[in-house]
Scaffold this motif. Structure first.
Motif, PDB file in Angstrom:
ATOM      1  N   UNK A  76       0.834  -1.204   0.000  1.00  0.00           N
ATOM      2  CA  UNK A  76       0.000   0.000   0.000  1.00  0.00           C
ATOM      3  C   UNK A  76       0.868   1.254   0.000  1.00  0.00           C
ATOM      4  N   UNK A  77       1.925   1.248   0.819  1.00  0.00           N
ATOM      5  CA  UNK A  77       2.807   2.410   0.892  1.00  0.00           C
ATOM      6  C   UNK A  77       3.543   2.635  -0.420  1.00  0.00           C
ATOM      7  N   UNK A  78       3.992   1.539  -1.040  1.00  0.00           N
ATOM      8  CA  UNK A  78       4.756   1.683  -2.278  1.00  0.00           C
ATOM      9  C   UNK A  78       3.889   2.179  -3.426  1.00  0.00           C
ATOM     10  N   UNK A  79       2.582   1.983  -3.316  1.00  0.00           N
ATOM     11  CA  UNK A  79       1.689   2.412  -4.388  1.00  0.00           C
ATOM     12  C   UNK A  79       1.248   3.864  -4.235  1.00  0.00           C
ATOM     13  N   UNK A 210       6.443   6.450   7.118  1.00  0.00           N
ATOM     14  CA  UNK A 210       6.158   5.446   8.138  1.00  0.00           C
ATOM     15  C   UNK A 210       7.399   5.090   8.961  1.00  0.00           C
ATOM     16  N   UNK A 211       8.590   5.313   8.404  1.00  0.00           N
ATOM     17  CA  UNK A 211       9.832   5.045   9.128  1.00  0.00           C
ATOM     18  C   UNK A 211      10.405   6.304   9.764  1.00  0.00           C
ATOM     19  N   UNK A 212       9.591   7.366   9.808  1.00  0.00           N
ATOM     20  CA  UNK A 212       9.984   8.647  10.394  1.00  0.00           C
ATOM     21  C   UNK A 212      11.147   9.300   9.649  1.00  0.00           C
ATOM     22  N   UNK A 247       1.827  13.664   6.400  1.00  0.00           N
ATOM     23  CA  UNK A 247       2.605  12.641   7.103  1.00  0.00           C
ATOM     24  C   UNK A 247       1.705  11.500   7.567  1.00  0.00           C
ATOM     25  N   UNK A 248       0.532  11.850   8.090  1.00  0.00           N
ATOM     26  CA  UNK A 248      -0.401  10.831   8.569  1.00  0.00           C
ATOM     27  C   UNK A 248      -0.837   9.915   7.431  1.00  0.00           C
ATOM     28  N   UNK A 249      -1.033  10.483   6.243  1.00  0.00           N
ATOM     29  CA  UNK A 249      -1.421   9.677   5.084  1.00  0.00           C
ATOM     30  C   UNK A 249      -0.308   8.708   4.683  1.00  0.00           C
ATOM     31  N   UNK A 250       0.937   9.084   4.969  1.00  0.00           N
ATOM     32  CA  UNK A 250       2.086   8.235   4.633  1.00  0.00           C
ATOM     33  C   UNK A 250       2.463   7.297   5.769  1.00  0.00           C
ATOM     34  N   UNK A 251       1.707   7.360   6.856  1.00  0.00           N
ATOM     35  CA  UNK A 251       1.996   6.502   7.998  1.00  0.00           C
ATOM     36  C   UNK A 251       2.969   7.107   8.978  1.00  0.00           C
ATOM     37  N   UNK A 252       3.320   8.391   8.782  1.00  0.00           N
ATOM     38  CA  UNK A 252       4.290   9.050   9.647  1.00  0.00           C
ATOM     39  C   UNK A 252       3.675   9.666  10.882  1.00  0.00           C
TER      40      UNK A 252
END
Length: 252
Positions: A76-79, A210-212, A247-252
């Motif tokens: 999902x993140x890579x897309x 997501x990895x900060x 950032x929230x959308x990217x998991x950050x």
């Protein structure tokens, strides 16, 4: 898996609870946490197990998540297309502030402008263009990347980059840069005070993944005279909010 949106909601609720128990959680405790009876909880767990998302843990009667969820999340993140993700928030920022809004990517030893919205309240335009590369030490977004870079990177950048005094305000001393980077890390906001272009100021905030990591940043650019008239506080809040939303959308 049982049909219906309620069952789907319960399944995701179980997944979220299990994410807090890497070594597994007993069925009885799970049913308490999700406020379902044991038979319903067990039925949903069996369905998730059949799909490969849940497995038995070491302790009898306990369950834990599998790595399949990690794989799905990575796909999902890579897309994600950063511009598609960021655009709605940047458009809101553009309309709220009326100023030029920028999105950049950190590549090698420079920033690359990948998205730009022109100001809505003025005919004055900045010289920046999509694809433009800029130095890190004299731009607000560039200094954000330096502030969040790995240990030792700033010194390597300083030794290898072409440190030019583009204006009388450009930072050309390493100790001065370190002092500003420390302030950026403390406040989460970076400034370009006519360091790259006379008459133009910029305020930027980092976008975390997501990895900060900080590989993207957003900013607003405007004439220094207008910034002085309205004050930087009027812009910092909206910029910070937009960066946090992206950032929230990217998991950050």
């Amino acid at each position: 898996m049982p049909h219906g949106s309620q069952s789907l909601s319960r399944a995701f609720q179980l997944i979220e609870v299990l994410s807090g128990f890497p070594n597994g959680c007993p069925l009885a405790r799970l049913s308490e946490l999700v406020e379902l009876n044991k038979s319903t909880t067990h039925r949903i767990l069996q369905a998730l197990s059949a799909m490969g998302y849940v497995t038995h843990a070491g302790a009898a009667g306990s369950y834990r998540l599998t790595a399949k969820l990690v794989a799905v999340g990575q796909k999902a993140l890579s897309s994600l297309n950063i511009i598609q993700v960021a655009a709605p928030f940047l458009e809101t920022l553009n309309l709220e502030t009326g100023e030029t809004v920028n999105l950049s990517h950190w590549e090698a030893d420079h920033t690359v402008l990948i998205y730009k919205l022109e100001p809505t309240r003025s005919v004055m335009r900045t010289h920046a263009y999509i694809g433009q590369q800029s130095a890190l030490h004299c731009t607000a977004m560039g200094k954000l990347y330096l502030a969040h870079a790995a240990e030792g990177y700033v010194e390597r950048y300083w030794a290898n980059a072409r440190i030019e005094r583009l204006t009388e305000h450009t930072i050309v001393a390493l100790d001065a840069l370190h002092a500003e980077l420390a302030q950026i890390r403390a406040t989460g906001i970076a400034f370009d005070r006519e360091e790259n272009e006379l008459g133009v100021s910029c305020i930027a905030a980092p976008v975390f993944d997501v990895k900060q990591r900080v590989e993207y940043a957003i900013s607003t650019s405007l004439p220094t005279s207008r910034l002085a008239a309205q004050g930087q506080e009027a812009l910092i809040g909206p910029i910070r909010l937009a960066a946090r939303q992206i950032s929230a959308e990217l998991g950050g």
